[in-house]
Design a protein around this motif. Structure first.
Motif, mmCIF file in Angstrom:
data_model
loop_
_atom_site.group_PDB
_atom_site.id
_atom_site.type_symbol
_atom_site.label_atom_id
_atom_site.label_comp_id
_atom_site.label_asym_id
_atom_site.label_seq_id
_atom_site.Cartn_x
_atom_site.Cartn_y
_atom_site.Cartn_z
ATOM 1 N N ASN A 141 10.198 11.601 14.261
ATOM 2 C CA ASN A 141 9.638 11.606 12.904
ATOM 3 C C ASN A 141 8.119 11.491 12.929
ATOM 4 O O ASN A 141 7.414 12.180 12.175
ATOM 5 C CB ASN A 141 10.232 10.454 12.090
ATOM 6 C CG ASN A 141 11.690 10.669 11.744
ATOM 7 O OD1 ASN A 141 12.173 11.802 11.712
ATOM 8 N ND2 ASN A 141 12.414 9.591 11.489
ATOM 9 N N LEU A 142 7.606 10.614 13.796
ATOM 10 C CA LEU A 142 6.157 10.439 13.890
ATOM 11 C C LEU A 142 5.488 11.699 14.448
ATOM 12 O O LEU A 142 4.408 12.088 13.997
ATOM 13 C CB LEU A 142 5.836 9.227 14.771
ATOM 14 C CG LEU A 142 6.178 7.870 14.161
ATOM 15 C CD1 LEU A 142 6.090 6.772 15.204
ATOM 16 C CD2 LEU A 142 5.240 7.554 12.994
ATOM 17 N N PRO A 188 1.320 0.898 10.824
ATOM 18 C CA PRO A 188 2.214 1.809 10.096
ATOM 19 C C PRO A 188 1.597 3.190 9.912
ATOM 20 O O PRO A 188 0.403 3.321 9.622
ATOM 21 C CB PRO A 188 2.416 1.112 8.748
ATOM 22 C CG PRO A 188 2.182 -0.348 9.045
ATOM 23 C CD PRO A 188 1.080 -0.355 10.070
ATOM 24 N N ILE A 189 2.411 4.208 10.059
ATOM 25 C CA ILE A 189 1.924 5.582 9.923
ATOM 26 C C ILE A 189 1.361 5.823 8.524
ATOM 27 O O ILE A 189 0.433 6.617 8.345
ATOM 28 C CB ILE A 189 3.054 6.597 10.250
ATOM 29 C CG1 ILE A 189 2.513 8.024 10.288
ATOM 30 C CG2 ILE A 189 4.204 6.477 9.257
ATOM 31 C CD1 ILE A 189 1.510 8.295 11.392
ATOM 32 N N GLN A 190 1.879 5.099 7.517
ATOM 33 C CA GLN A 190 1.348 5.285 6.154
ATOM 34 C C GLN A 190 -0.113 4.867 6.066
ATOM 35 O O GLN A 190 -0.902 5.488 5.349
ATOM 36 C CB GLN A 190 2.192 4.502 5.142
ATOM 37 C CG GLN A 190 3.604 5.033 4.971
ATOM 38 C CD GLN A 190 4.592 4.384 5.915
ATOM 39 O OE1 GLN A 190 4.203 3.788 6.935
ATOM 40 N NE2 GLN A 190 5.864 4.472 5.583
ATOM 41 N N ASP A 217 2.244 -7.595 11.515
ATOM 42 C CA ASP A 217 0.869 -7.490 12.007
ATOM 43 C C ASP A 217 -0.073 -6.761 11.063
ATOM 44 O O ASP A 217 -1.292 -6.915 11.171
ATOM 45 C CB ASP A 217 0.843 -6.780 13.365
ATOM 46 C CG ASP A 217 1.476 -7.605 14.478
ATOM 47 O OD1 ASP A 217 1.775 -8.784 14.237
ATOM 48 O OD2 ASP A 217 1.672 -7.055 15.578
ATOM 49 N N TRP A 218 0.484 -5.966 10.135
ATOM 50 C CA TRP A 218 -0.382 -5.079 9.372
ATOM 51 C C TRP A 218 -0.312 -5.243 7.865
ATOM 52 O O TRP A 218 -1.328 -5.084 7.185
ATOM 53 C CB TRP A 218 -0.067 -3.619 9.733
ATOM 54 C CG TRP A 218 -0.493 -3.296 11.127
ATOM 55 C CD1 TRP A 218 0.281 -3.315 12.261
ATOM 56 C CD2 TRP A 218 -1.815 -2.952 11.560
ATOM 57 N NE1 TRP A 218 -0.469 -2.985 13.362
ATOM 58 C CE2 TRP A 218 -1.760 -2.752 12.962
ATOM 59 C CE3 TRP A 218 -3.021 -2.780 10.895
ATOM 60 C CZ2 TRP A 218 -2.882 -2.400 13.700
ATOM 61 C CZ3 TRP A 218 -4.144 -2.423 11.639
ATOM 62 C CH2 TRP A 218 -4.065 -2.236 13.025
ATOM 63 N N GLU A 219 0.847 -5.520 7.310
ATOM 64 C CA GLU A 219 0.928 -5.596 5.844
ATOM 65 C C GLU A 219 0.465 -6.975 5.369
ATOM 66 O O GLU A 219 0.634 -7.983 6.069
ATOM 67 C CB GLU A 219 2.353 -5.279 5.379
ATOM 68 C CG GLU A 219 2.759 -3.848 5.753
ATOM 69 C CD GLU A 219 3.913 -3.309 4.947
ATOM 70 O OE1 GLU A 219 3.825 -3.290 3.704
ATOM 71 O OE2 GLU A 219 4.912 -2.910 5.569
#
Length: 278
Positions: A23-24, A68-70, A202-204
Motif C-alpha cells: 500500500n505504501l 504516518p504516511i498521511q 510517536d507522531w500523533e
C-alpha cells in the motif's frame, strides 16, 4: 517490472507487513512520485530525477521512523474529500466518518452545530459542506489545530467559525445556544498505550489522544455539563467514545438529566457512539 516499487517494498521490509509495504509503495509511486495508477498496476517503472531520488530516500527514512504516511503526504481522505493534516492534529479515522454519516441522517438541514475538539476540522467542515444552511462553530484548545482546520475550511470553501477554547475551563455566556453538540474528544486511557501502534504513539498529538486512567470520562462529563447550558430543549449530543466506556457514559448522561440515550456500535461491532437529547 516496476523496479522502484520493488525497491520501496524491500526497504520497508521488517518495519511493515507485506500488505502495508504494498500500500505504501502504491501511495509513494502514485501520490508523491507522480506515476499514473494504471502504469503502476501494469508494472511499469518510473524514471526518477536526482531530486526525486533524494525525495524518495527522505520518505523511506521517515517511514523507517514510523511517521504516518498521511503526515508525509500532508493529507488524509475523509468522506471522499481531501483534508490537510500535520502532526498538530489527529489523522481522521473511519469511525469518525461513521459518526458524521449518522449525524447527516438525523440532523435538520438548518442547525446550529458546535464541534468540540475539532482537530483537523474534519467533522465541522464535512457537516458545513453537507448542510450549507447550517451554522457550524468549532472549538479547539490548540492553535496549531485551529490553523489546520481553518485551512481545510478555506480549501473546501465552507464557512465555519473557529474559536480557541479550553472546554475544561470555559464558561459560556447566556447567548450561546446550539441545536447540536458533537465531540470526538481525547478518550484513550494511559493504560492502553502498550496496545497502540508506534506510528500513533510517536507522531500523533498526545493532547488529542489521552486521558488519565483515573478519569476516563473527563471530557464527556464536562461537555455534558456545557450541553445542559448551551443546548436548546430537545438539542442533541453526539459523542465518539472509547468502546470500553460506553455504559459508563450512558449512565453519566442519564444521571445528568439527558434522555433518549443511545449507545451504537461501529462497523467493527464495537461500542463507538453515544447520542443523547437534552
Amino acid at each position: 517490472m516496476n523496479i522502484t516499487a520493488s525497491y520501496i517494498r524491500q526497504r520497508l521490509q521488517g518495519d511493515y507487513t507485506s500488505q502495508e509495504s504494498g500500500n505504501l509503495s502504491r501511495l509513494i509511486c502514485c501520490e508523491i512520485l507522480g506515476q499514473k495508477a494504471v502504469d503502476y498496476y501494469l508494472g511499469k517503472d518510473i524514471t526518477l530525477s536526482v531530486k526525486a531520488e533524494q525525495e524518495l530516500e527522505s520518505i523511506l527514512t521517515r517511514l523507517h521512523h514510523f511517521e504516518p504516511i498521511q503526515y508525509i503526504l500532508g493529507e488524509a481522505r475523509f468522506l471522499g474529500r481531501t483534508f490537510y493534516v500535520a502532526p498538530g492534529v489527529l489523522i481522521p479515522r473511519p469511525e469518525t466518518e461513521e459518526l458524521v454519516e449518522l449525524m447527516l441522517k438525523e440532523l435538520s438541514p438548518i442547525s446550529r452545530i458546535l464541534d468540540i475538539g475539532t482537530g483537523s476540522g474534519c467533522i465541522a467542515v464535512s457537516l458545513a459542506k453537507e448542510l450549507p444552511e447550517s451554522q457550524v462553530t468549532a472549538w479547539d484548545v490548540s492553535e496549531d489545530a485551529l490553523s489546520i482546520a481553518a485551512s481545510n475550511s478555506k480549501s473546501l470553501q465552507v464557512a465555519v467559525r473557529f474559536e480557541q477554547r479550553d472546554v475544561l475551563t470555559y464558561s459560556p455566556d447566556a447567548t450561546e445556544r446550539y441545536d447540536v453538540i458533537v465531540s470526538n474528544p481525547p478518550y484513550v486511557i494511559e493504560a492502553e498505550k502498550q496496545e497502540m501502534e508506534q506510528n500513533v504513539l510517536d507522531w500523533e498529538p498526545s493532547l488529542a489522544l489521552f486521558v488519565p486512567d483515573t478519569d476516563p470520562l473527563r471530557f464527556y462529563r464536562r461537555i455534558a455539563m456545557l450541553g445542559l447550558e448551551m443546548l436548546v430543549p430537545g438539542g442533541k449530543l453526539y459523542f465518539e467514545i472509547n468502546r470500553a466506556f460506553g455504559e459508563d457514559i450512558v449512565s453519566m448522561l442519564r444521571e445528568s438529566g439527558y434522555h433518549a440515550i443511545r449507545l451504537q456500535k461501529d462497523i467493527s461491532h464495537n461500542d463507538r457512539f453515544v447520542i443523547a437529547e437534552k
